[in-house]
Motif scaffolding. Structure first.
Motif, PDB file in Angstrom:
ATOM      1  N   GLU A  94       0.701  -1.297  -0.010  1.00 26.18           N
ATOM      2  CA  GLU A  94      -0.294   0.006  -0.141  1.00 26.18           C
ATOM      3  C   GLU A  94       0.917   1.189   0.117  1.00 26.18           C
ATOM      4  O   GLU A  94       0.475   2.085  -0.722  1.00 26.18           O
ATOM      5  N   MET A  95       2.056   1.276   0.571  1.00 28.47           N
ATOM      6  CA  MET A  95       2.927   2.399   0.755  1.00 28.47           C
ATOM      7  C   MET A  95       3.411   2.529  -0.616  1.00 28.47           C
ATOM      8  O   MET A  95       3.657   3.991  -1.361  1.00 28.47           O
ATOM      9  N   VAL A  96       4.047   1.509  -1.102  1.00 31.63           N
ATOM     10  CA  VAL A  96       4.297   1.606  -2.766  1.00 31.63           C
ATOM     11  C   VAL A  96       3.324   2.264  -3.699  1.00 31.63           C
ATOM     12  O   VAL A  96       3.615   2.959  -4.585  1.00 31.63           O
ATOM     13  N   TYR A  97       2.120   1.637  -3.450  1.00 26.59           N
ATOM     14  CA  TYR A  97       0.933   2.136  -4.256  1.00 26.59           C
ATOM     15  C   TYR A  97       0.903   3.478  -4.216  1.00 26.59           C
ATOM     16  O   TYR A  97       0.547   4.317  -5.003  1.00 26.59           O
ATOM     17  N   GLU A  98       0.779   4.189  -2.868  1.00 29.79           N
ATOM     18  CA  GLU A  98       0.650   5.341  -2.516  1.00 29.79           C
ATOM     19  C   GLU A  98       1.461   6.342  -3.276  1.00 29.79           C
ATOM     20  O   GLU A  98       1.408   7.647  -3.641  1.00 29.79           O
ATOM     21  N   THR A  99       2.748   5.928  -3.312  1.00 30.80           N
ATOM     22  CA  THR A  99       3.725   6.622  -3.848  1.00 30.80           C
ATOM     23  C   THR A  99       3.434   6.738  -5.468  1.00 30.80           C
ATOM     24  O   THR A  99       3.769   7.832  -5.907  1.00 30.80           O
ATOM     25  N   MET A 100       3.180   5.738  -5.995  1.00 26.16           N
ATOM     26  CA  MET A 100       2.722   5.889  -7.391  1.00 26.16           C
ATOM     27  C   MET A 100       1.606   6.657  -7.653  1.00 26.16           C
ATOM     28  O   MET A 100       1.312   7.321  -8.364  1.00 26.16           O
ATOM     29  N   GLU A 101       0.672   6.487  -6.702  1.00 25.68           N
ATOM     30  CA  GLU A 101      -0.671   7.340  -6.763  1.00 25.68           C
ATOM     31  C   GLU A 101      -0.091   8.877  -6.648  1.00 25.68           C
ATOM     32  O   GLU A 101      -0.653   9.746  -7.354  1.00 25.68           O
ATOM     33  N   LYS A 102       0.762   9.239  -5.984  1.00 28.57           N
ATOM     34  CA  LYS A 102       1.056  10.506  -5.778  1.00 28.57           C
ATOM     35  C   LYS A 102       1.631  11.193  -7.281  1.00 28.57           C
ATOM     36  O   LYS A 102       1.640  12.349  -7.741  1.00 28.57           O
ATOM     37  N   SER A 103       2.583  10.242  -7.975  1.00 27.29           N
ATOM     38  CA  SER A 103       3.021  10.486  -9.294  1.00 27.29           C
ATOM     39  C   SER A 103       1.919  10.840 -10.276  1.00 27.29           C
ATOM     40  O   SER A 103       1.822  11.624 -11.037  1.00 27.29           O
ATOM     41  N   PHE A 104       0.956   9.916 -10.205  1.00 27.09           N
ATOM     42  CA  PHE A 104      -0.456  10.086 -11.023  1.00 27.09           C
ATOM     43  C   PHE A 104      -1.031  11.246 -10.694  1.00 27.09           C
ATOM     44  O   PHE A 104      -1.574  12.115 -11.673  1.00 27.09           O
ATOM     45  N   ASP A 105      -0.983  11.660  -9.205  1.00 26.69           N
ATOM     46  CA  ASP A 105      -1.720  13.162  -9.060  1.00 26.69           C
ATOM     47  C   ASP A 105      -0.963  14.252  -9.812  1.00 26.69           C
ATOM     48  O   ASP A 105      -1.553  15.109 -10.180  1.00 26.69           O
ATOM     49  N   VAL A 106       0.255  14.141  -9.701  1.00 27.84           N
ATOM     50  CA  VAL A 106       0.940  15.213 -10.438  1.00 27.84           C
ATOM     51  C   VAL A 106       0.846  15.367 -11.970  1.00 27.84           C
ATOM     52  O   VAL A 106       0.685  16.327 -12.682  1.00 27.84           O
ATOM     53  N   MET A 107       0.770  14.236 -12.360  1.00 26.28           N
ATOM     54  CA  MET A 107       0.372  14.075 -13.825  1.00 26.28           C
ATOM     55  C   MET A 107      -1.017  15.029 -14.201  1.00 26.28           C
ATOM     56  O   MET A 107      -1.254  15.381 -15.129  1.00 26.28           O
ATOM     57  N   ARG A 108      -2.125  14.288 -13.142  1.00 24.70           N
ATOM     58  CA  ARG A 108      -3.282  15.185 -13.567  1.00 24.70           C
ATOM     59  C   ARG A 108      -3.187  16.636 -13.109  1.00 24.70           C
ATOM     60  O   ARG A 108      -3.821  17.303 -13.938  1.00 24.70           O
ATOM     61  N   GLN A 109      -2.636  16.990 -12.191  1.00 23.00           N
ATOM     62  CA  GLN A 109      -2.470  18.436 -11.900  1.00 23.00           C
ATOM     63  C   GLN A 109      -1.675  19.191 -13.177  1.00 23.00           C
ATOM     64  O   GLN A 109      -1.933  20.444 -13.638  1.00 23.00           O
ATOM     65  N   SER A 110      -0.633  18.469 -13.797  1.00 19.54           N
ATOM     66  CA  SER A 110      -0.134  19.142 -15.128  1.00 19.54           C
ATOM     67  C   SER A 110      -0.741  19.284 -16.218  1.00 19.54           C
ATOM     68  O   SER A 110      -0.807  20.134 -16.882  1.00 19.54           O
ATOM     69  N   VAL A 111      -1.749  18.141 -16.272  1.00 14.81           N
ATOM     70  CA  VAL A 111      -2.759  18.415 -17.278  1.00 14.81           C
ATOM     71  C   VAL A 111      -3.623  19.505 -17.258  1.00 14.81           C
ATOM     72  O   VAL A 111      -3.743  20.335 -18.124  1.00 14.81           O
ATOM     73  N   GLU A 112      -4.153  19.637 -16.023  1.00 18.71           N
ATOM     74  CA  GLU A 112      -4.778  21.194 -15.475  1.00 18.71           C
ATOM     75  C   GLU A 112      -4.208  22.394 -15.818  1.00 18.71           C
ATOM     76  O   GLU A 112      -4.728  23.242 -16.421  1.00 18.71           O
ATOM     77  N   ASN A 113      -2.933  22.518 -15.287  1.00 22.69           N
ATOM     78  CA  ASN A 113      -2.210  23.560 -15.435  1.00 22.69           C
ATOM     79  C   ASN A 113      -1.832  24.013 -16.810  1.00 22.69           C
ATOM     80  O   ASN A 113      -1.738  24.938 -17.210  1.00 22.69           O
ATOM     81  N   GLY A 114      -1.695  22.973 -17.630  1.00 18.15           N
ATOM     82  CA  GLY A 114      -1.001  22.983 -19.031  1.00 18.15           C
ATOM     83  C   GLY A 114      -2.360  23.580 -19.798  1.00 18.15           C
ATOM     84  O   GLY A 114      -2.120  23.741 -21.069  1.00 18.15           O
ATOM     85  N   MET A 115      -3.653  23.586 -19.379  1.00 16.07           N
ATOM     86  CA  MET A 115      -4.776  23.951 -20.029  1.00 16.07           C
ATOM     87  C   MET A 115      -4.950  25.599 -20.024  1.00 16.07           C
ATOM     88  O   MET A 115      -5.909  25.888 -20.765  1.00 16.07           O
ATOM     89  N   ASP A 116      -4.054  25.993 -19.464  1.00 16.09           N
ATOM     90  CA  ASP A 116      -4.094  27.475 -19.335  1.00 16.09           C
ATOM     91  C   ASP A 116      -3.979  27.953 -20.797  1.00 16.09           C
ATOM     92  O   ASP A 116      -2.966  28.145 -21.333  1.00 16.09           O
ATOM     93  N   ALA A 117      -5.060  28.809 -21.043  1.00 20.76           N
ATOM     94  CA  ALA A 117      -5.009  29.677 -22.572  1.00 20.76           C
ATOM     95  C   ALA A 117      -3.962  30.783 -22.613  1.00 20.76           C
ATOM     96  O   ALA A 117      -3.359  30.793 -23.803  1.00 20.76           O
ATOM     97  N   ASP A 118      -3.410  31.016 -21.483  1.00 19.48           N
ATOM     98  CA  ASP A 118      -2.431  32.151 -21.416  1.00 19.48           C
ATOM     99  C   ASP A 118      -1.154  31.874 -21.146  1.00 19.48           C
ATOM    100  O   ASP A 118      -0.004  32.485 -21.263  1.00 19.48           O
ATOM    101  N   LEU A 119      -1.012  30.494 -21.400  1.00 21.11           N
ATOM    102  CA  LEU A 119       0.289  29.793 -21.156  1.00 21.11           C
ATOM    103  C   LEU A 119       1.327  29.744 -22.170  1.00 21.11           C
ATOM    104  O   LEU A 119       0.963  29.610 -23.140  1.00 21.11           O
ATOM    105  N   ARG A 120       2.512  30.512 -21.964  1.00 22.32           N
ATOM    106  CA  ARG A 120       3.311  30.458 -22.982  1.00 22.32           C
ATOM    107  C   ARG A 120       4.797  30.382 -22.542  1.00 22.32           C
ATOM    108  O   ARG A 120       5.271  30.621 -21.511  1.00 22.32           O
ATOM    109  N   SER A 121       5.597  29.555 -23.257  1.00 20.62           N
ATOM    110  CA  SER A 121       6.939  29.162 -22.841  1.00 20.62           C
ATOM    111  C   SER A 121       8.067  30.539 -22.956  1.00 20.62           C
ATOM    112  O   SER A 121       7.706  31.407 -23.961  1.00 20.62           O
ATOM    113  N   PRO A 122       8.942  30.337 -22.120  1.00 16.92           N
ATOM    114  CA  PRO A 122      10.020  31.484 -22.583  1.00 16.92           C
ATOM    115  C   PRO A 122      10.539  31.915 -23.607  1.00 16.92           C
ATOM    116  O   PRO A 122      10.923  32.989 -24.245  1.00 16.92           O
ATOM    117  N   SER A 123      10.646  30.861 -24.730  1.00 18.03           N
ATOM    118  CA  SER A 123      10.924  30.964 -26.026  1.00 18.03           C
ATOM    119  C   SER A 123       9.827  31.504 -26.987  1.00 18.03           C
ATOM    120  O   SER A 123      10.338  32.182 -28.012  1.00 18.03           O
TER     121      SER A 123
END
Length: 292
Positions: free
Chosen positions: A39-68
Motif C-alpha cells: 500500500e505504501m508503494v502504491y501510494e507513492t505511485m498514486e502521488k505521481s499520478f496526481d502530479v500528472m493530473r495536475q500538470s494536465v490541468e495547469n497546461g490547459m491555461d490559454a495564456d500559458l507561453r514558454s520563455p522561448s
C-alpha cells in the motif's frame, strides 16, 4: 520468480505462471525490494499520478507561453474545440491529444511534470490514462496500477535499449512512452499478458526510426506535437492487441531492433539540433531569434 527486467517475455511468463497481472507482480516485488508495504508503494505511485493530473490541468491555461515563445496555448485551443463538439475524431481522442499537448506545454514552461519516461515524452502516458479514466469513469486504482505495468515495460526498454533521445532518437523517447502507455491501457481493459506484449511491440514498430531534432535544442518543436502523436499511437496499438491482433515480431526483438536503429542514426539526428527539422531554414531562423 524475481524479475530482472531483461525482457518483456519475462514479464509475460511471470504473470502467466502466477495467474496475476503484470502490475500486481511489479507492485509486490517493488514492495519486497524496498521493504515497504504494498500500500505504501502504491501510494507513492498514486502521488505521481496526481502530479500528472495536475500538470494536465495547469497546461490547459490559454495564456500559458514558454520563455522561448515557441509553445503554449495549443492545448487550450484544442480542448475548447472538443468541449464545443467541433473536433472530428471523437471525444476520447480529442481529449487525449489536448492532454498530451497540455503536459508538454506545461513542461516547456518549467512546470512540474512526471518524466515518464523522459521530460521530452512526458505527455503520452498521462494523456492516455487520464483520458480513459474520465471517458469511461474507471476506478482510479485501475489507472494507478496501470502505471506499474507501464513502468515495467519502460524498465525493460531502458535496460535493453534506451529511453534517451540523445542515444536512440525520438523513437527511444516518444516511442517508448507510447509503448508503455499502450501496455498500461491493454491491461486496464483486461487484456492478457500476451496482449500487453503485443501492444508494446506494435507501438514501438510504429515509431521505429523516429529522429530527435529539436528546433533550437529546446524540448518544444516538434516534441510537443509528437507527444500528441504518441498517445494516438498508444490507442491504436492497444486497440489492435485487444482485438487479438498479434505483432509478427515479438516485443523483445522489436526493442533490440530499435536499439540497433538508434545506433545507426547520424549524430545530427539524436538531440543535437543539427539535423532534421532543426536544420530547416525556419528552424535555423527561430534558433537565431531565440539565442541571437
Amino acid at each position: 520468480m524475481k524479475l530482472k527486467y531483461n525482457s518483456v517475455e519475462e514479464l509475460v511468463n511471470a504473470a502467466l505462471s502466477s495467474n496475476q497481472k503484470i502490475s500486481q507482480i511489479v507492485l509486490t516485488e517493488q514492495a519486497e525490494d524496498m521493504e515497504l508495504s504494498e500500500e505504501m508503494v502504491y501510494e507513492t505511485m498514486e502521488k505521481s499520478f496526481d502530479v500528472m493530473r495536475q500538470s494536465v490541468e495547469n497546461g490547459m491555461d490559454a495564456d500559458l507561453r514558454s520563455p522561448s515563445g515557441l509553445s503554449g496555448g495549443a492545448a487550450a485551443k484544442l480542448k475548447k474545440a472538443v468541449d464545443e463538439g467541433r473536433n472530428h475524431y471523437g471525444h476520447l481522442l480529442g481529449n487525449a491529444i489536448s492532454m498530451a499537448l497540455a503536459v508538454t506545454e506545461y513542461n516547456s514552461c518549467m512546470g512540474q511534470i512526471v518524466a515518464a519516461p523522459t521530460a521530452g515524452s512526458c505527455g503520452v502516458i498521462p494523456a492516455a490514462l487520464i483520458s480513459v479514466l474520465e471517458e469511461y469513469k474507471l476506478p482510479k486504482r485501475d489507472i494507478v496500477m496501470g502505471l506499474f505495468t507501464a513502468s515495467a515495460i519502460g524498465m525493460v526498454i531502458a535496460k535493453c535499449a534506451s529511453i534517451a533521445g540523445a542515444e536512440g532518437g525520438c523513437q527511444a523517447e516518444v516511442g517508448s512512452a507510447s509503448a508503455m502507455a499502450a501496455a498500461a491501457l491493454t491491461e486496464i481493459f483486461d487484456g492478457t499478458p500476451e496482449m500487453v506484449s503485443d501492444s508494446c511491440a506494435i507501438a514501438l514498430k510504429n515509431t521505429m526510426g523516429l529522429v530527435c531534432d529539436p528546433v533550437a535544442g529546446l524540448v518544444e518543436v516538434p516534441c510537443i506535437k509528437r507527444n500528441a502523436m504518441g498517445v494516438a499511437n498508444a490507442f491504436t496499438a492497444s486497440e489492435l492487441a485487444l482485438a487479438g491482433i498479434k505483432s509478427v515480431i515479438p516485443a523483445d526483438e522489436v526493442i533490440m531492433a530499435m536499439k540497433k536503429v538508434g545506433e545507426q542514426m547520424s549524430p545530427s539526428l539524436r538531440e543535437t539540433a543539427e539535423g532534421g527539422l532543426a536544420a530547416t531554414p525556419t528552424g535555423c531562423r527561430l534558433c537565431k531569434k531565440i539565442f541571437g
